[in-house]
Design a protein around this motif. Structure first.
Motif, PDB file in Angstrom:
ATOM      1  N   ALA A  69       0.815  -1.215   0.000  1.00 52.43           N
ATOM      2  CA  ALA A  69       0.000   0.000   0.000  1.00 52.43           C
ATOM      3  C   ALA A  69       0.846   1.262   0.000  1.00 52.43           C
ATOM      4  CB  ALA A  69      -0.928  -0.003   1.220  1.00 52.43           C
ATOM      5  N   THR A 118      -7.457  -8.509  -4.529  1.00 53.20           N
ATOM      6  CA  THR A 118      -8.505  -7.499  -4.415  1.00 53.20           C
ATOM      7  C   THR A 118      -7.849  -6.133  -4.457  1.00 53.20           C
ATOM      8  OG1 THR A 118      -9.885  -8.953  -3.046  1.00 53.20           O
ATOM      9  CG2 THR A 118     -10.388  -6.607  -2.996  1.00 53.20           C
ATOM     10  N   LEU A 119      -8.301  -5.289  -5.375  1.00 60.07           N
ATOM     11  CA  LEU A 119      -7.716  -3.968  -5.523  1.00 60.07           C
ATOM     12  C   LEU A 119      -7.919  -3.171  -4.237  1.00 60.07           C
ATOM     13  CD1 LEU A 119      -6.291  -2.128  -7.607  1.00 60.07           C
ATOM     14  CD2 LEU A 119      -8.534  -1.190  -8.155  1.00 60.07           C
ATOM     15  N   GLY A 120      -6.840  -2.598  -3.745  1.00 57.61           N
ATOM     16  CA  GLY A 120      -6.904  -1.813  -2.520  1.00 57.61           C
ATOM     17  C   GLY A 120      -6.629  -2.605  -1.265  1.00 57.61           C
ATOM     18  N   GLU A 121      -6.513  -3.937  -1.401  1.00 56.10           N
ATOM     19  CA  GLU A 121      -6.209  -4.787  -0.248  1.00 56.10           C
ATOM     20  C   GLU A 121      -4.851  -5.466  -0.404  1.00 56.10           C
ATOM     21  OE1 GLU A 121      -9.335  -7.499   0.693  1.00 56.10           O
ATOM     22  OE2 GLU A 121     -10.870  -5.924   0.785  1.00 56.10           O
ATOM     23  N   TRP A 158       0.008  -1.078 -13.360  1.00 56.66           N
ATOM     24  CA  TRP A 158      -1.428  -1.316 -13.377  1.00 56.66           C
ATOM     25  C   TRP A 158      -2.024  -1.343 -14.776  1.00 56.66           C
ATOM     26  CZ3 TRP A 158      -5.250  -3.412 -11.069  1.00 56.66           C
ATOM     27  CH2 TRP A 158      -6.570  -3.040 -11.328  1.00 56.66           C
ATOM     28  N   PHE A 183      -2.433  -3.115  -5.821  1.00 57.65           N
ATOM     29  CA  PHE A 183      -2.593  -1.670  -5.891  1.00 57.65           C
ATOM     30  C   PHE A 183      -2.210  -1.165  -7.276  1.00 57.65           C
ATOM     31  CE2 PHE A 183      -1.903  -2.935  -1.570  1.00 57.65           C
ATOM     32  CZ  PHE A 183      -2.861  -2.208  -0.860  1.00 57.65           C
TER      33      PHE A 183
END
Length: 264
Positions: free
Chosen positions: A140, A201-204, A166, A207
């Motif tokens: 993160a 999972t995006l954001g977990e 990404w 990123f």
């Protein structure tokens, strides 16, 4: 950990005896094709896929910094240890630090350590080479992660960092390239097609890391010098593609940063 033998600083080692290549010339179409074919079989033959990738990455490290034999190499976030084992085969004192015990698998390398890449249980400047393959997109706070890699690397030591950006065709990992149409939609499609939830999972644990912003952050740092920024897998113009704003976010596929720890 013992400190490795001192090496000349800055770029590839001049005068070092060349090590016979274990993979095709980098960059070349033959090498890129071999890696691409291996990636297609990552799920059904991970041993062959990651063993080839480890040999290729170790070749890249030695091309910039000379043979790793007798030197201390840290593999940060190296999963089940393919890279660590390859560095050890070449005579390095290699150590694996992996935050997720599940990623270590059933037979991790000896002396593997479960540790967070934000806070490695090491004193400053212990490593001749600090290595991180395809980890940055899973943290993160990339800047803090890079700071920790720099901290544990000796002045003049090499830092190898690669990540899947990404907007590359592989940016969504197992649900790529459908991430271009939205992460949640891509995850839902993956679950429908496979009958199981996606690993990422995006954001977990995944990123959206971009090349332009990452390069700006690295160049603004005062603890490392950027030696090279290039596509890790491209068969030609590996550094040129990274110099093209906009296009590089799609075309680079995987960014490789070779950094040199600045003198303290």
């Amino acid at each position: 950990m013992r400190r490795g033998r001192s090496r000349p600083r800055g770029g590839a080692v001049r005068g070092a005896a060349p090590r016979p290549s274990t993979t095709p010339k980098d960059p070349s179409f033959r090498r890129s094709l071999a890696l691409f074919r291996a990636f297609l079989h990552e799920q059904d033959d991970p041993e062959s896929c990651y063993a080839l990738l480890a040999r290729d990455a170790a070749d890249q490290v030695e091309a910039y910094d000379g043979p790793v034999a007798g030197r201390t190499v840290l593999d940060v976030g190296g999963g089940s240890g393919y890279f660590t084992e390859e560095f050890r085969r070449r005579g390095a004192q290699a150590f694996l630090f992996e935050p997720d015990p599940a990623e270590l698998g059933g037979k991790p390398p000896a002396a593997a350590v479960v540790a967070d890449g934000y806070l490695l249980p090491l004193r400053d400047g212990v490593a001749d080479v600090t290595f991180s393959s395809n980890v940055l997109e899973h943290v993160a706070d990339p800047e803090t992660f890079l700071s920790e890699l720099a901290r544990v690397t000796r002045p003049g030591g090499l830092i190898y960092v690669s990540f899947t950006n990404w907007l590359s065709p592989w940016g969504g990992h197992e649900w790529a390239p459908w991430h271009w149409f939205g992460a949640e939609r891509a995850r839902a499609r993956y679950a429908r097609r496979t009958g199981r939830p996606a690993k990422h999972t995006l954001g977990e644990n995944l990123f959206a890391v971009h090349i332009g912003s990452t390069l700006r952050q690295v160049r603004a740092r005062d603890d490392v010098t950027l030696v090279s920024a290039r596509s890790r897998y491209w068969p030609f113009l590996a550094e040129t593609v990274v110099k093209a704003p906009g296009i590089r976010e799609f075309a680079t596929w995987n960014l490789l940063l070779i950094l040199r720890r600045c003198p303290t």
